[in-house]
Design a protein around this motif. Structure first.
Motif, mmCIF file in Angstrom:
data_model
loop_
_atom_site.group_PDB
_atom_site.id
_atom_site.type_symbol
_atom_site.label_atom_id
_atom_site.label_comp_id
_atom_site.label_asym_id
_atom_site.label_seq_id
_atom_site.Cartn_x
_atom_site.Cartn_y
_atom_site.Cartn_z
ATOM 1 N N MET A 115 0.843 -1.190 0.000
ATOM 2 C CA MET A 115 0.000 0.000 0.000
ATOM 3 C C MET A 115 0.888 1.253 0.000
ATOM 4 N N GLU A 116 0.575 2.195 -0.830
ATOM 5 C CA GLU A 116 1.363 3.422 -0.958
ATOM 6 C C GLU A 116 1.158 4.324 0.262
ATOM 7 N N LYS A 117 2.254 4.928 0.708
ATOM 8 C CA LYS A 117 2.165 5.860 1.833
ATOM 9 C C LYS A 117 1.401 7.100 1.404
ATOM 10 N N LYS A 118 0.468 7.512 2.222
ATOM 11 C CA LYS A 118 -0.314 8.705 1.895
ATOM 12 C C LYS A 118 0.220 9.930 2.631
ATOM 13 N N GLU A 119 0.776 9.705 3.829
ATOM 14 C CA GLU A 119 1.251 10.816 4.636
ATOM 15 C C GLU A 119 2.430 10.344 5.487
ATOM 16 N N PHE A 120 3.355 11.256 5.758
ATOM 17 C CA PHE A 120 4.524 10.927 6.573
ATOM 18 C C PHE A 120 4.843 12.123 7.455
ATOM 19 N N GLU A 121 5.365 11.837 8.625
ATOM 20 C CA GLU A 121 5.724 12.913 9.546
ATOM 21 C C GLU A 121 7.013 12.533 10.260
ATOM 22 N N ASN A 122 7.913 13.491 10.390
ATOM 23 C CA ASN A 122 9.089 13.304 11.241
ATOM 24 C C ASN A 122 9.102 14.443 12.249
ATOM 25 N N GLU A 123 10.179 14.583 12.997
ATOM 26 C CA GLU A 123 10.192 15.612 14.046
ATOM 27 C C GLU A 123 10.216 17.041 13.507
ATOM 28 N N TYR A 124 10.486 17.201 12.212
ATOM 29 C CA TYR A 124 10.618 18.535 11.620
ATOM 30 C C TYR A 124 9.435 18.967 10.761
ATOM 31 N N ALA A 125 8.806 18.010 10.111
ATOM 32 C CA ALA A 125 7.805 18.374 9.106
ATOM 33 C C ALA A 125 6.810 17.242 8.880
ATOM 34 N N ARG A 126 5.766 17.599 8.135
ATOM 35 C CA ARG A 126 4.745 16.637 7.728
ATOM 36 C C ARG A 126 4.636 16.733 6.213
ATOM 37 N N PHE A 127 4.520 15.588 5.531
ATOM 38 C CA PHE A 127 4.335 15.663 4.092
ATOM 39 C C PHE A 127 3.358 14.613 3.593
ATOM 40 N N TRP A 128 2.722 14.968 2.482
ATOM 41 C CA TRP A 128 1.724 14.117 1.860
ATOM 42 C C TRP A 128 1.683 14.434 0.367
ATOM 43 N N ILE A 129 1.049 13.525 -0.382
ATOM 44 C CA ILE A 129 0.893 13.717 -1.825
ATOM 45 C C ILE A 129 -0.584 13.943 -2.122
ATOM 46 N N GLU A 130 -0.842 14.997 -2.875
ATOM 47 C CA GLU A 130 -2.214 15.344 -3.241
ATOM 48 C C GLU A 130 -2.215 15.893 -4.664
#
Length: 126
Positions: A1-16
């Motif tokens: 399953m493809e990752k929709k959202e990711f977060e680390n201690e610095y930032a949050r990212f997603w594909i839309e």
């Protein structure tokens, strides 16, 4: 399953809509090691595929020179184009000056308006 959202201690990212959204968390401070982690996490999240990137740096409190230099060069990896959202016209002036010195490897522009940033990135979305 493809990752929709990711977060680390610095930032949050997603594909839309074919665009990677990258948003720094409030009051983030980064050094070169943090910059390396941020770029590595984004590239892994994208599966090493090229994407246009919407980078909201309004939460970024500071970045040391080594971090800025790293992001200016390596931060463009696996990007088709980058729109950087800043919080003020003065930030935009400073950012444009810095980009003039560090020439990103992909088309990059700074914006104070999110809608204009997205419109700019549409030309790179597939």
């Amino acid at each position: 399953m493809e990752k929709k959202e990711f977060e680390n201690e610095y930032a949050r990212f997603w594909i839309e809509n074919g665009i990677v959204f990258f948003v720094y968390k409030p009051n983030t401070v980064i050094d070169q090691e943090a910059a390396k982690k941020i770029v590595a996490d984004r590239i892994q999240f994208q599966n090493k595929a090229d994407f246009p990137v919407y980078c909201d740096i309004r939460g970024l409190k500071s970045a040391d020179k080594a971090a800025r230099d790293y992001l200016a060069k390596e931060g463009s990896s696996f990007t088709k184009g980058v729109a950087v959202l800043v919080d003020s016209p003065m930030s935009k002036i400073i950012g444009n000056f810095y980009m003039g010195l560090n020439r990103p490897t992909t088309p990059t522009r700074l914006f104070t308006n999110g809608d204009e940033a997205l419109k700019y990135l549409q030309q790179f979305a597939s």
